[in-house]
Design a protein around this motif. Structure first.
Motif, PDB file in Angstrom:
ATOM      1  N   GLN A  31      10.196 -39.568  25.506  1.00 16.04           N
ATOM      2  CA  GLN A  31      11.577 -39.857  25.873  1.00 16.04           C
ATOM      3  C   GLN A  31      12.153 -38.730  26.733  1.00 16.04           C
ATOM      4  O   GLN A  31      12.867 -38.985  27.707  1.00 16.04           O
ATOM      5  CB  GLN A  31      12.417 -40.055  24.616  1.00 16.04           C
ATOM      6  CG  GLN A  31      13.835 -40.508  24.883  1.00 16.04           C
ATOM      7  CD  GLN A  31      14.623 -40.755  23.600  1.00 16.04           C
ATOM      8  OE1 GLN A  31      14.085 -40.751  22.500  1.00 16.04           O
ATOM      9  NE2 GLN A  31      15.916 -40.962  23.750  1.00 16.04           N
ATOM     10  N   LYS A  34      10.805 -39.109  30.222  1.00 20.12           N
ATOM     11  CA  LYS A  34      11.425 -40.258  30.888  1.00 20.12           C
ATOM     12  C   LYS A  34      12.864 -39.948  31.313  1.00 20.12           C
ATOM     13  O   LYS A  34      13.297 -40.329  32.395  1.00 20.12           O
ATOM     14  CB  LYS A  34      11.408 -41.459  29.946  1.00 20.12           C
ATOM     15  CG  LYS A  34      12.016 -42.709  30.512  1.00 20.12           C
ATOM     16  CD  LYS A  34      11.939 -43.840  29.497  1.00 20.12           C
ATOM     17  CE  LYS A  34      12.638 -45.075  30.024  1.00 20.12           C
ATOM     18  NZ  LYS A  34      12.702 -46.133  29.007  1.00 20.12           N
ATOM     19  N   GLU A  35      13.609 -39.242  30.447  1.00 18.03           N
ATOM     20  CA  GLU A  35      15.025 -38.990  30.707  1.00 18.03           C
ATOM     21  C   GLU A  35      15.293 -37.605  31.315  1.00 18.03           C
ATOM     22  O   GLU A  35      16.446 -37.244  31.539  1.00 18.03           O
ATOM     23  CB  GLU A  35      15.817 -39.143  29.406  1.00 18.03           C
ATOM     24  CG  GLU A  35      15.763 -40.554  28.854  1.00 18.03           C
ATOM     25  CD  GLU A  35      16.540 -40.714  27.555  1.00 18.03           C
ATOM     26  OE1 GLU A  35      17.456 -39.909  27.280  1.00 18.03           O
ATOM     27  OE2 GLU A  35      16.226 -41.665  26.812  1.00 18.03           O
ATOM     28  N   HIS A  36      14.221 -36.826  31.547  1.00 21.02           N
ATOM     29  CA  HIS A  36      14.351 -35.477  32.114  1.00 21.02           C
ATOM     30  C   HIS A  36      15.277 -34.612  31.257  1.00 21.02           C
ATOM     31  O   HIS A  36      16.217 -33.985  31.758  1.00 21.02           O
ATOM     32  CB  HIS A  36      14.832 -35.524  33.560  1.00 21.02           C
ATOM     33  CG  HIS A  36      13.998 -36.405  34.431  1.00 21.02           C
ATOM     34  ND1 HIS A  36      12.730 -36.065  34.821  1.00 21.02           N
ATOM     35  CD2 HIS A  36      14.238 -37.634  34.943  1.00 21.02           C
ATOM     36  CE1 HIS A  36      12.226 -37.045  35.551  1.00 21.02           C
ATOM     37  NE2 HIS A  36      13.115 -38.006  35.635  1.00 21.02           N
ATOM     38  N   LYS A  37      14.986 -34.590  29.959  1.00 19.19           N
ATOM     39  CA  LYS A  37      15.784 -33.816  29.015  1.00 19.19           C
ATOM     40  C   LYS A  37      14.897 -32.804  28.297  1.00 19.19           C
ATOM     41  O   LYS A  37      13.680 -32.819  28.419  1.00 19.19           O
ATOM     42  CB  LYS A  37      16.453 -34.734  27.992  1.00 19.19           C
ATOM     43  CG  LYS A  37      17.547 -35.604  28.592  1.00 19.19           C
ATOM     44  CD  LYS A  37      18.260 -36.395  27.520  1.00 19.19           C
ATOM     45  CE  LYS A  37      19.410 -37.191  28.096  1.00 19.19           C
ATOM     46  NZ  LYS A  37      20.130 -37.936  27.039  1.00 19.19           N
ATOM     47  N   SER A 101      10.090 -31.209  29.220  1.00 18.13           N
ATOM     48  CA  SER A 101       9.548 -32.564  29.090  1.00 18.13           C
ATOM     49  C   SER A 101       8.022 -32.599  29.130  1.00 18.13           C
ATOM     50  O   SER A 101       7.425 -33.633  28.841  1.00 18.13           O
ATOM     51  CB  SER A 101      10.125 -33.476  30.174  1.00 18.13           C
ATOM     52  OG  SER A 101       9.835 -32.959  31.449  1.00 18.13           O
TER      53      SER A 101
END
Length: 130
Positions: A31, A34-37, A101
């Motif tokens: 995740q 995918k969300e660049h967090k 990530s």
């Protein structure tokens, strides 16, 4: 009418403060990619009093919750369920690691609890050092 509005406001504010914890370590990393967090990895155990304080006091702080929602994927790992700790060194609970990530550690790990203000500052420092 005022009572209904007040009730709705209280319900929405309690929903606002809830963190959306990833269901697993692997899903949290996916995740984050995918969300660049950033992954906020928390090692805990059920009997950990400070872990529960963090969950009920710090994570429910609106500023902390909003910051985590915007920039982090929170992942909790119970060390009694996962004694291998995915290879991380855990010296007490809670222990925090912050990962990019790709799973690479950002900054230093953190052991123990903090105030909402102190934890928010740690999150900002991690984000800035990314």
């Amino acid at each position: 009418m005022k009572k209904i509005l007040l009730t709705l406001l209280l319900i929405s504010s309690s929903l606002f403060a809830e963190l959306d914890w990833a269901p697993s370590y692997e899903q949290g990393l996916a995740q984050a990619k995918k969300e660049h967090k950033i992954v906020m990895l928390m090692f805990s155990k059920k009997s950990c009093k400070m872990c529960n304080v963090m969950k009920t006091k710090v994570y429910e702080n609106d500023e902390v919750a909003e910051y985590v929602k915007n920039f982090f994927i929170p992942v909790e790992i119970d060390i009694e369920v996962h004694p291998d700790k995915y290879g991380y060194a855990v010296f007490g609970t809670p222990t925090y690691y912050f990962l990019d990530s790709n799973g690479k550690q950002i900054g230093r790990m953190m052991v123990g609890g903090a105030t909402a203000e102190g934890f928010l500052q740690k999150l900002k420092d991690v984000k800035q050092s990314k």
